[in-house]
Enzyme design. Structure first.
Site, PDB file in Angstrom:
ATOM      1  N   LYS A 142       0.830  -1.201   0.000  1.00 25.27           N
ATOM      2  CA  LYS A 142       0.000   0.000   0.000  1.00 25.27           C
ATOM      3  C   LYS A 142       0.867   1.254   0.000  1.00 25.27           C
ATOM      4  O   LYS A 142       1.751   1.416   0.842  1.00 25.27           O
ATOM      5  CB  LYS A 142      -0.913   0.013   1.223  1.00 25.27           C
ATOM      6  CG  LYS A 142      -2.021  -1.027   1.169  1.00 25.27           C
ATOM      7  CD  LYS A 142      -2.917  -0.969   2.400  1.00 25.27           C
ATOM      8  CE  LYS A 142      -3.924   0.148   2.314  1.00 25.27           C
ATOM      9  NZ  LYS A 142      -4.906   0.074   3.437  1.00 25.27           N
ATOM     10  N   ILE A 143       0.584   2.121  -0.955  1.00 27.05           N
ATOM     11  CA  ILE A 143       1.274   3.402  -1.084  1.00 27.05           C
ATOM     12  C   ILE A 143       0.206   4.492  -1.132  1.00 27.05           C
ATOM     13  O   ILE A 143      -0.726   4.419  -1.935  1.00 27.05           O
ATOM     14  CB  ILE A 143       2.130   3.441  -2.362  1.00 27.05           C
ATOM     15  CG1 ILE A 143       3.229   2.377  -2.298  1.00 27.05           C
ATOM     16  CG2 ILE A 143       2.740   4.836  -2.566  1.00 27.05           C
ATOM     17  CD1 ILE A 143       4.043   2.249  -3.570  1.00 27.05           C
TER      18      ILE A 143
END
Length: 374
Positions: A142-143
């Site tokens: 997750k970014i």
């Protein structure tokens, strides 16, 4: 007879659980939700790990934290080891689903440290480190969709790493996320990666939009403003799906898909209803369309299973209504660009606060490990 969650899955929506803990894994609860509620993936975030590790009624982390203390681990190392272990073990539970769906589902997400949300290079480095540590193909890194996160998304996708882009609130930023993904795929192709192995979802937050917009509508106090309450979140998400359809029909996208690439699926996040006056399945039943993901807190999942009414696609036939809601909000004086930027800033700040709480919890646990074990 089918259950509402079965109906939701049949309508093309992948049900992911927005929660994870070692107890869920070790007691078989996670497998039970897969078997009985149609769960085909999991998302995590700093707040979820803080709640799990900080839960005083859950002793499943005591022994591993004591072992880490014995090994002389510092706080950051301990958090890294604990969280990646949970994600790896969950990924193994979901591996049959990953294999059966050709990598589309059976996914478990883990987020880069929120402290890095405005540091592109550090985000890239940690994403690569997390991917290597978990070492499971059904992981998603997750970014956050901050300005600094956009080039990081491109760079990480270019390395052949699958990504969950999180904290998306505005249509404008969502368009930039799609651009970042497509640019990453083009680079991945040039780097010799098999595009078919790279997957991504774009996590579009829903309920938080209503919370902030409704607060502003209440302050306005006019009948027109009152009539617009609790409409912004669903309208925003529906227009995001319209944008998804448009952008993945572009020449660039079509050529990449022909080369084996996957579309970046829209994921509805923040689907727990905040306003008790609203139906508790609102952000599920009103956001049904094929090829989407809905990641739900367990409370929302159970409500959907119990009394959700799934009537098929509730998105693609409602674009005109969604555009009208946007027009009406603008006419009422609601600045959606200001709303979504505020929500992005607050989202990062909340995750940083949870991360700091998590570090404090783990630091206390490490210090409390019996001296005889150190």
């Amino acid at each position: 007879m089918t259950t509402p969650t079965e109906d939701l899955s049949a309508a093309g929506v992948s049900i992911w659980l927005d929660d994870l803990s070692r107890t869920r894994i070790e007691t078989g609860n996670l497998q039970e939700l897969i078997d009985t509620r149609g769960v085909v993936g999991v998302t995590t975030n700093p707040s979820i790990f803080q709640a799990a590790i900080g839960n005083k009624d859950d002793d499943s982390y005591d022994a591993p934290l004591a072992a880490l203390a014995t090994a002389g681990a510092d706080v950051d190392t301990a958090i890294f080891e604990i969280t990646t272990t949970d994600v790896r073990d969950a990924a193994d539970i979901f591996r049959p689903i990953y294999d059966a769906t050709g990598g589309v589902d059976g996914r478990v997400s883990i987020e880069v440290s929120p402290d890095l949300a405005h540091d592109t290079d550090a985000t890239i480095a940690e994403a690569v480190k997390l991917w290597a540590k978990v070492d499971r193909p059904n992981t998603l890194i997750k970014i956050p969709a901050t300005k600094a996160g956009l080039p990081a998304i491109t760079a990480v996708i270019a390395e052949g790493i699958s990504v969950n882009v999180t904290l998306i609130f505005s249509l404008e930023r969502y368009g930039e996320v799609i651009d970042a993904y497509l640019a990453g795929l083009a680079q991945a192709k040039g780097n010799g990666h098999d595009l078919a192995t790279i997957h991504s979802v774009a996590s579009f937050f829903v309920s938080r939009v209503d919370t902030e917009v409704d607060k502003r509508l209440t302050a306005l106090g006019t009948p027109a403003a009152t009539g617009l309450k609790s409409k912004a979140g669903v309208a925003n998400a529906r227009l995001a799906y319209e944008l998804f359809e448009q952008r993945f029909a572009s020449q660039t996208a079509v050529e990449l898909i022909a080369a084996g690439a996957n579309v970046q699926r829209p994921l509805w996040a923040s689907t727990g209803v905040k306003d008790p006056a609203l139906p508790d399945t609102l952000y599920v039943t009103e956001l049904v369309a094929g090829g989407t993901v809905n990641t739900m807190p367990e409370k929302t999942l159970q409500a959907t299973f119990d009394h959700g009414v799934i009537t098929g696609d509730t998105i693609t036939g409602n674009y005109a209504d969604a555009h009208q809601v946007f027009d009406d909000l603008a006419a009422a004086g609601i600045d959606l660009a200001d709303v979504t930027q505020l929500l992005e800033d607050e989202g990062v700040e909340k995750f940083i606060a949870s991360w700091q709480d998590l570090k404090a919890t783990v630091d206390t646990a490490l210090a409390a490990a019996p001296e005889t074990t150190r």
